[in-house]
Design a protein around this motif. Structure first.
Motif, PDB file in Angstrom:
ATOM      1  N   GLU A  72      25.052  49.666  26.876  1.00 22.11           N
ATOM      2  CA  GLU A  72      25.589  48.588  27.703  1.00 22.11           C
ATOM      3  C   GLU A  72      26.139  47.464  26.835  1.00 22.11           C
ATOM      4  O   GLU A  72      27.244  46.956  27.086  1.00 22.11           O
ATOM      5  CB  GLU A  72      24.513  48.047  28.640  1.00 22.11           C
ATOM      6  N   ALA A 104      29.876  46.901  27.702  1.00 18.90           N
ATOM      7  CA  ALA A 104      30.078  45.930  28.784  1.00 18.90           C
ATOM      8  C   ALA A 104      31.142  44.901  28.422  1.00 18.90           C
ATOM      9  O   ALA A 104      31.863  44.400  29.296  1.00 18.90           O
ATOM     10  CB  ALA A 104      28.767  45.236  29.129  1.00 18.90           C
ATOM     11  N   HIS A 143      21.913  50.316  35.602  1.00 20.67           N
ATOM     12  CA  HIS A 143      23.076  49.455  35.408  1.00 20.67           C
ATOM     13  C   HIS A 143      24.088  50.097  34.477  1.00 20.67           C
ATOM     14  O   HIS A 143      25.307  49.907  34.637  1.00 20.67           O
ATOM     15  CB  HIS A 143      22.656  48.086  34.869  1.00 20.67           C
ATOM     16  N   LEU A 144      23.609  50.867  33.512  1.00 17.55           N
ATOM     17  CA  LEU A 144      24.506  51.525  32.564  1.00 17.55           C
ATOM     18  C   LEU A 144      25.531  52.391  33.287  1.00 17.55           C
ATOM     19  O   LEU A 144      26.683  52.495  32.842  1.00 17.55           O
ATOM     20  CB  LEU A 144      23.695  52.373  31.575  1.00 17.55           C
ATOM     21  N   GLN A 145      25.134  53.006  34.395  1.00 21.99           N
ATOM     22  CA  GLN A 145      26.067  53.896  35.096  1.00 21.99           C
ATOM     23  C   GLN A 145      27.311  53.137  35.555  1.00 21.99           C
ATOM     24  O   GLN A 145      28.429  53.672  35.493  1.00 21.99           O
ATOM     25  CB  GLN A 145      25.375  54.582  36.276  1.00 21.99           C
ATOM     26  N   ARG A 146      27.150  51.911  35.980  1.00 20.23           N
ATOM     27  CA  ARG A 146      28.313  51.119  36.409  1.00 20.23           C
ATOM     28  C   ARG A 146      29.214  50.803  35.220  1.00 20.23           C
ATOM     29  O   ARG A 146      30.442  50.822  35.342  1.00 20.23           O
ATOM     30  CB  ARG A 146      27.842  49.830  37.093  1.00 20.23           C
ATOM     31  N   VAL A 147      28.608  50.515  34.097  1.00 20.07           N
ATOM     32  CA  VAL A 147      29.393  50.230  32.890  1.00 20.07           C
ATOM     33  C   VAL A 147      30.150  51.485  32.450  1.00 20.07           C
ATOM     34  O   VAL A 147      31.337  51.420  32.100  1.00 20.07           O
ATOM     35  CB  VAL A 147      28.469  49.730  31.757  1.00 20.07           C
ATOM     36  N   ARG A 163      15.244  52.787  28.473  1.00 17.63           N
ATOM     37  CA  ARG A 163      15.919  51.489  28.583  1.00 17.63           C
ATOM     38  C   ARG A 163      16.448  51.001  27.240  1.00 17.63           C
ATOM     39  O   ARG A 163      17.454  50.300  27.188  1.00 17.63           O
ATOM     40  CB  ARG A 163      14.975  50.442  29.181  1.00 17.63           C
ATOM     41  N   TYR A 223      17.847  49.205  33.417  1.00 21.71           N
ATOM     42  CA  TYR A 223      18.908  49.219  32.407  1.00 21.71           C
ATOM     43  C   TYR A 223      19.727  50.506  32.492  1.00 21.71           C
ATOM     44  O   TYR A 223      20.961  50.481  32.391  1.00 21.71           O
ATOM     45  CB  TYR A 223      18.314  49.043  31.004  1.00 21.71           C
ATOM     46  N   THR A 224      19.063  51.635  32.678  1.00 16.53           N
ATOM     47  CA  THR A 224      19.781  52.901  32.795  1.00 16.53           C
ATOM     48  C   THR A 224      20.578  52.954  34.086  1.00 16.53           C
ATOM     49  O   THR A 224      21.689  53.496  34.119  1.00 16.53           O
ATOM     50  CB  THR A 224      18.795  54.082  32.704  1.00 16.53           C
ATOM     51  N   SER A 265      19.738  52.804  26.718  1.00 12.96           N
ATOM     52  CA  SER A 265      20.724  52.368  27.711  1.00 12.96           C
ATOM     53  C   SER A 265      21.224  50.960  27.439  1.00 12.96           C
ATOM     54  O   SER A 265      22.430  50.679  27.561  1.00 12.96           O
ATOM     55  CB  SER A 265      20.122  52.452  29.113  1.00 12.96           C
ATOM     56  N   VAL A 266      20.331  50.056  27.065  1.00 12.82           N
ATOM     57  CA  VAL A 266      20.764  48.673  26.871  1.00 12.82           C
ATOM     58  C   VAL A 266      21.677  48.551  25.656  1.00 12.82           C
ATOM     59  O   VAL A 266      22.570  47.694  25.616  1.00 12.82           O
ATOM     60  CB  VAL A 266      19.549  47.727  26.754  1.00 12.82           C
TER      61      VAL A 266
END
Length: 358
Positions: free
Chosen positions: A261, A265, A56-60, A254, A53-54, A257-258
Motif C-alpha cells: 500500500e 497508494a 484496503h490493499l485490494q482497492r489500491v 498486514r 490492511y489487506t 500488505s501495508v
C-alpha cells in the motif's frame, strides 16, 4: 498489560557506507516503507489476510490493475512465481519462457520441483519472447508424451534489463490466448519498466491481456514480501489454497500488505523506479566513454550489462560489489537501486577507469 517501551540489544554488524552494484536486493528499506510498518504495528489484527490492511490493499491494487484485480500477498518473488504458475496449470501442464528467465535460471528448480510443472524454454537475443519464439515450444497439446503448453511467462523488465512495450505484450497475449494458453508476467521490476516507458502499470498488464502478475516490491524499497495479482479470475482456481500449500501464506499479512500500500497508494513506486533507472542511464553513459568496455544490451531500466577483462572485474569487485553474469565470456551485471546516488555512480566510474588503465 501494555508492552514496555521499545528497546533492543541488537548491534549494527555492517558498514552503512559500503555501496555496490550487485543487486537492487542489496539496498535497504525505504524510510517511507519503514514508517508504514510502524503505522501497522501495535494492537491486534486478524491473521492470514483477514486484516484491515489487506482489505484496503485490494482497492489500491484495483486502482493500478483494473476492477477485477485481486492481490494475494506472499513472502517472496520465487513464491509469487510458483504460486502463480501452479494456479494457471494442470498437473500435466508446461510453461513457455525465455531461457534467461528468472523462473528458469535463478529459482533453484522451484517451479518444477515445488510447482510440479514443466518449463519449456526458448533462447532469445535480448531476453524477450515473440510469437515466433513461443511457437518453437507451442505444440503437441494432444500428445500425451509431451507436457502440455498451457502458459507463456514473460519477465518485465527482463533478466537482461530490456523492456517489453505495451504493443509487444499485447501481441504475445493475443497469440497465447489464440492457442488456448494463458499469460503470466513476472513483474519483479515491473515498476522500472513502467517508469522507463512512462506508462501506467495497467498498460503493461491487464490492458494488453495478461492473466496473472507476480508483483515485486522488494527490489523497489520494500523490506520483504511480494504479491500474486490475479487480473483474470477465470484463469485461476483456488488461489487461496494454492498459496497455502505452497507455504506462501503470511500469518501476519498486514505487514506485507501495508508495504505494498505504501508503495502504490501514492507515487513511491514510481519515484524509486525512476531514480534507479536514471542512475543506470548515468552509469551507462559513463561506461560508454571507457575504452575496452562494451555494453551488451539496451539499458532500458535499472541494469547495465557489460563485457570487460576478467582481471579488471576481479580487481573492481574488491572495491564495489557486483556479479559476473557469464564469467567465461567476461560479462558482468551492474544494478542500480532506489537509493543509488550520483556519487555512487561517479565513484564507480572513476574506479573502473583506474582499473582499466592499470
Amino acid at each position: 498489560m501494555r508492552p514496555a517501551a521499545a528497546r533492543t540489544d541488537a548491534k549494527r554488524h555492517h558498514d552503512p557506507e559500503v555501496r555496490g552494484f550487485a543487486s537492487d536486493n542489496y539496498a535497504g528499506t525505504h524510510p517511507e516503507i519503514l514508517a508504514a510498518l510502524a503505522l501497522a504495528n501495535g494492537g491486534h489484527q486478524a491473521a492470514y489476510g483477514a486484516d484491515e490492511y489487506t482489505e484496503h490493499l485490494q482497492r489500491v491494487i484495483r486502482s493500478h490493475f483494473g476492477g477485477q484485480a485481486h492481490a494475494y500477498p506472499v513472502f517472496n518473488g520465487t513464491g509469487a512465481n510458483v504460486v502463480s504458475l501452479q494456479a494457471l496449470t494442470d498437473r500435466w501442464g508446461a510453461v513457455i519462457a525465455a531461457e534467461s528467465a528468472h523462473i528458469n535460471v535463478d529459482e533453484g528448480g522451484a517451479p518444477e520441483r515445488v510447482g510440479g510443472l514443466k518449463l519449456l524454454t526458448v533462447p532469445t537475443e535480448d531476453g524477450k519472447l515473440t510469437p515466433e519464439l513461443i511457437d518453437r515450444q507451442a505444440f503437441g497439446w494432444e500428445d500425451e508424451h509431451r507436457a502440455m503448453p498451457q502458459v507463456v511467462s514473460i519477465t518485465q523488465s527482463t533478466e537482461l534489463g530490456t523492456v517489453y512495450t505495451p504493443d509487444e505484450i499485447r501481441v504475445i497475449c493475443d497469440h497465447a490466448h489464440q492457442h488456448g494458453m494463458l499469460v503470466h508476467l513476472d513483474g519483479a521490476r515491473l515498476a522500472n519498466a513502467s517508469a522507463s516507458l512512462d506508462v501506467p502499470m495497467r498498460a503493461l498488464t491487464n490492458v494488453p491481456g495478461v492473466d496473472v502478475v507476480s508483483f515485486g516490491g522488494t527490489k523497489n524499497g520494500m523490506l520483504f514480501g511480494e504479491a500474486v495479482v490475479v487480473l483474470n479470475p477465470d484463469a485461476v482456481r483456488r488461489m487461496k489454497h494454492v498459496r497455502k500449500l505452497s507455504m506462501q501464506l503470511p500469518s501476519k499479512m498486514r505487514f506485507v500488505s501495508v508495504q505494498i500500500e505504501a508503495l502504490l497508494a501514492g507515487d513511491l513506486w514510481l519515484r524509486g523506479a525512476r531514480h534507479a533507472n536514471a542512475m543506470a542511464a548515468r552509469l551507462a553513459a559513463g561506461v560508454r566513454g571507457v575504452a575496452g568496455v562494451e555494453i551488451l544490451y539496451p539499458v532500458d531500466a535499472n541494469a547495465v550489462f557489460a563485457r570487460l577483462p576478467n582481471e579488471v572485474s576481479e580487481r573492481l569487485q574488491k572495491r564495489y560489489r557486483f556479479y559476473f553474469w557469464d564469467e567465461r565470456a567476461g560479462e558482468v551485471r551492474w544494478m542500480c537501486s532506489f537509493d543509488t546516488t550520483e556519487e555512487d555512480v561517479d565513484g564507480f566510474l572513476a574506479a573502473l577507469r583506474e582499473e582499466m588503465g592499470r
